[in-house]
Write an enzyme that holds these catalytic residues in place. Sequence first.
Site, PDB file in Angstrom:
ATOM      1  N   GLU A 123       0.820  -1.205   0.000  1.00 52.35           N
ATOM      2  CA  GLU A 123       0.000   0.000   0.000  1.00 52.35           C
ATOM      3  C   GLU A 123       0.858   1.259   0.000  1.00 52.35           C
ATOM      4  OE1 GLU A 123      -3.076   0.092  -0.520  1.00 52.35           O
ATOM      5  OE2 GLU A 123      -3.898  -1.853   0.052  1.00 52.35           O
ATOM      6  N   ASP A 270      -4.528  -9.665  -8.627  1.00 48.02           N
ATOM      7  CA  ASP A 270      -4.928  -8.732  -9.683  1.00 48.02           C
ATOM      8  C   ASP A 270      -3.792  -7.895 -10.281  1.00 48.02           C
ATOM      9  OD1 ASP A 270      -4.678  -7.455  -7.249  1.00 48.02           O
ATOM     10  OD2 ASP A 270      -6.595  -6.419  -7.317  1.00 48.02           O
ATOM     11  N   GLU A 364     -18.800  -6.072  -2.560  1.00 47.12           N
ATOM     12  CA  GLU A 364     -17.415  -6.509  -2.414  1.00 47.12           C
ATOM     13  C   GLU A 364     -17.232  -7.926  -2.956  1.00 47.12           C
ATOM     14  OE1 GLU A 364     -13.785  -4.846  -0.641  1.00 47.12           O
ATOM     15  OE2 GLU A 364     -15.201  -4.516  -2.238  1.00 47.12           O
ATOM     16  N   GLU A 382     -12.454   0.437  -9.674  1.00 46.71           N
ATOM     17  CA  GLU A 382     -12.078  -0.453 -10.769  1.00 46.71           C
ATOM     18  C   GLU A 382     -13.114  -0.518 -11.889  1.00 46.71           C
ATOM     19  OE1 GLU A 382      -9.489  -1.319  -7.443  1.00 46.71           O
ATOM     20  OE2 GLU A 382     -11.672  -1.192  -7.574  1.00 46.71           O
ATOM     21  N   THR A 468      -1.450   1.092 -10.818  1.00 44.94           N
ATOM     22  CA  THR A 468      -2.668   0.467 -10.280  1.00 44.94           C
ATOM     23  C   THR A 468      -3.434   1.428  -9.379  1.00 44.94           C
ATOM     24  OG1 THR A 468      -3.511  -1.579  -9.284  1.00 44.94           O
ATOM     25  CG2 THR A 468      -1.636  -0.519  -8.189  1.00 44.94           C
TER      26      THR A 468
END
EC number: 3.2.1.-
Length: 887
Positions: A123, A270, A364, A382, A468
Site C-alpha cells: 500500500e 490482480d 465486495e 475499478e 494500479t
Amino acid sequence: MQPVLGLLMLLGALCHFGDAMSREEKQKLRNQVVEMFDHAYQNYMDHAYPADELMPLTCRGRVRGLEPSRGDLDDALGKFSLTLIDTLDTLVLLNKTTEFEAAVRRVLSDVRLDNDIVVSVFETNIRVLGGLLGGHSMAVMLKEGGGQMQWYQDELLHMAKDLGLRLLPAFNTSSGLPYPRINLKHGVRGPETRTGTETDTCTACAGTMILEFAALSRFTGDPVFEDHARRALDFLWEKRQRHSNLVGTTINIHSGEWVRRDSGVGAGIDSYYEYLLKAYILLGDDLFLQRFNIHYASIMKYISQPPLLLDVHIHKPLLPARTWMDSLLAFFPGLQVLKGDIRPAIETHEMLYQVTKKHNFLPEAFTTDFRVHWAQHPLRPEFAESTYFLYKATGDPYYLEAGRTILENLNRFARVPCGFAAMKDVRTGSHEDRMDSFFLAEMFKYLFLLFAEAEDIPFDVEDYVFTTEAHLLPLSLSTAPNSSSIPSNRMSEEELDDSNFDWTCPNTRLMFPDPAFPRSLREPIRSAVDKSCPRPAPYREPGMGRPPLRAQDFMANNPEHLELLRRMGVSLIHLKDGRVQLIQHATQAVSAVAAEDGVRFMQEMMELSSQQQKEQLPPRAIQIVSHPFFGRVVLTAGPAQFGTDLSKSSTGVRGFVTVAEPYSGCTEITNVEYVQGHIALLQRGQCMFAEKARNIQKAGAIGGIVIDDNEGSSSDTAPLFQMAGDGRSTDDVTVPLLFLFHKEGNILLEALKEYREVEVLLSDKARDRGVNVQEEEEDCQTEATTPTSFEPVSQSQMSTEELEESSPEEVTPAQEEVSSAGEVRTEEENRAIEPQVDAAQPQEERDSEKTEEPQGDTDSDSHSVDELLADWREDLEAFKQMEKDEL
C-alpha cells in the site's frame, strides 16, 4: 523493438451506434465530476488534514492509534497525510494547478516519512511512493511548460527516494520477495521494528512494485530499486505452476511454497498481471509482455468463463476454487483493452454493469447468480476504470451512460455532508465512516477522463501509463538509462514464440464487423443477470420421531423442562458472556430410551435453528433525513423478529427522535409528552427487547431504536443480529424496533445533541437522497443474509446453542454472528443454541476444525457451516494429493 505509445489510441473503425451524447451533456457531467471532487477534497482538507484519511460521517480525520483498530486495513495508514499525497496528480488532471502547487508545498513542509510505525509495503508503494512520483511528473511537466512550479527543484523526487530507501529492507529475504510490512523508522530487523516475523505475502503484494521502483530508478539514476522489483517478479515467475502457468494467491516469502493455491484475477493477484503488461508498456522490455501473454492464455483457458471470471486451483485448473467473485476483478476488462482482447472485455464489463445496476454499487463479492455475497462497497474505482478504457477503445456512447450511472449512484447513495462515505451494505444503503484515499486518487481521474474532450485535459494522457493507483508515470522513462546489475531470467526458446505477441494491439476492424456487434455481446449477458435471482429452497420438515420434549417448546427457565433434559442426558450451562449452552452426554441419561430421546432433541433443535436461519431478516437502515443531513447519512441497523415488518412498508416509518426516560425503557415511560408521536431512543440491557417495545408503544411512540451499551461496539467490526422476542406472543407489538451498535448510536446521539431536532427514516433500505428517480425494489437486494444451518449429529456428538432464558420460540441465532465451527454467538437478549462436539473429543482436535468466516454478508441459501468445513477439508486433501502428484 518499436516503442508502444499508442495502445489506447485505437484509430480506425470505431463503432458508433445509438444516440451519441452531446458535447453539452458531456460538459455538464464533467463539471459534475469536478464538483464532486471538490466536495471530497475540500472536506478532507477542512476536517481531516494532516490525518491520513477522512472519516466522513463524523467529520474528522482518521489517525492510526486514536481510532479502534481495523486490522490489516490500517496498514495503509502511516501518519504521512496519505490522502493528500495520493491526490496530487489528480489535482493537475482536473486543471487545479493552483491547488496542486499549494498541496506540494504542504507535503514538503508537513509530511514526515520516518515515523515509528508499521505499514504495508504494497500500500505504501502504490499510494505514497506512486503519489510522490506522480506528483513529481506533474510538477516537472508544469515547470517545463513555463507556467507554475518554476521554484520546483525535484523535492518530491527526493522524498520518493527517501521512502524507497525505507522500503528496501523489506526485500532482504532469500527469495527476494518483500516482507508484507515494514517499520518506516526501524526497518524489519530487531524487536523495535514490531515486524519481520511474517512468512507469507500475497502475489499482488510482491508483484506490484516494478512500475514505481523502476520509475524511481530511472528518475534518480540509481538502479537498486528496479533491480529488487525485477528480482521479485523473476521469483514469482519461476514459482508459477508449470502445467497451468497460473500463480497462487499467497506465497511463503522464504521457501517460495504456495500457501494458497487458488488462482484468479481478483483480490490477492490482480495487479501482478496488470504490472507485467504495464511494465512492458513503460519500460519497453519484451520479457514482461512474454510472461504476461503466457499467463493471459491460461487465464482465458481456465479462469475466464464469459462473462464470469472464476478462481481455480493452480494444480488442477479445471477444479473451481469458489462460486463467487470479488469486486477487485472489475479492473480486468480495462486490462483486456490494453491487451487488445476487446470481446471478453465487453462481456465481463456488461456483467459487472448489470450487477451494479441491480445493487447500485458492485458488492465486495457476489455469487455466480449475481447475488450479494459480501455486501460492503468501499467506493472502489475499478469498474469506472474499465468503463473509461472501453469507451476509449470503442467510442461507444453506451459507456458514457455507464459513467453517468456511477456518478448518479455516488451522489444519491454515498454523498454525505462531509464527503463521500463507503457503503456498509449495498442492499440497505447504510454507510461506513470511511473514505479511502484511492477514491480521490482514482475514481475522479477515470470519470473526468471519460467525459472530457481533448482540450479539457492539460496534457496528453497518451504520454503516460496509469499505475494500479492511477498515478501517472511518463512513457519517456522507457528511454531513460537502465544500468540494472541483476540480469532477469530470460525466456527459454520454447517459451519464446511468436504467438506470445498476438493481440498486442487491438484490431478494431476484426472486433467490430458491424456497428451492432458490441450490443449483440451485451444483450444475452443483461438477460442472464436480470433473470438470476432464485428464491431459497423451501424448508424441509424434520422427520417423524419426536422426543417427549419438543425443541420449539423448550424454555430455559422452566424447571420441568430442565428436569426432562437431565433425564435425557442434556445439561445446561450458563456462560460468562450470557449465553446458555446445551450439552448432551448419552452415558448420563437415565436409560437407553432417554438417551435416544436426547439425541433426537438435539437434532431437532439444530434443525429448528437451521430453519430459523433461513428465515432471517436482512439488516435495516436508519436514515437521517433532517437538516443538514438530508438523507445522506445511513446507519446499518439490526432488525427485530417482532413489530412492524419494514420490508412490507413502501414508505418506512419517519419521525423525530427523542431519548426515552428511563433510558433503559424497562419500566413505564415517564416523559410520555416527548415520546408520543416520536421515535424513542433506548439503551440496551436490563430487560427484554420486547418489553422495551411494549413500554414505548404504550407511551405513544411510533418506533424505537435500541443503542448498544457496550462502548466501542460497531457494525464495522461486529456482525449484526436480530432481536428476539421474550418467549410469549409478540403480536401485540406493532411499532418497529431497530438496533444500533454503540458507534452508530453515538452518531445519532451526537446529531441530536448538536441539532436538537433530528428526523430519521426507519426502513428496509435507504430511500432516494433528493433525486426523483424511481427505485427498483429488487428481491435480491433484501434476501441475502448470513445464515448458518446445522446437520444432525451422531450420539457421540454434543450440541449447544445460545438460548434466551425466557424465550422458548426465539432460538434464531443473531444475524451474521456465526463462528466457523458452527457456533452461533448472539447477545444476551437473543441467545440461541450452539452445536458443539462431545467433551470426550480432544480440545486440540476441536480447535483444528475452526476456520474464520470472512466478515460480510452471504446469501440465504448458502451452504451450512458443516458443509463449508467439509468442502474445506476436501480441498485440503485435494491439495495434498496435488503436491504428491507433482512430486
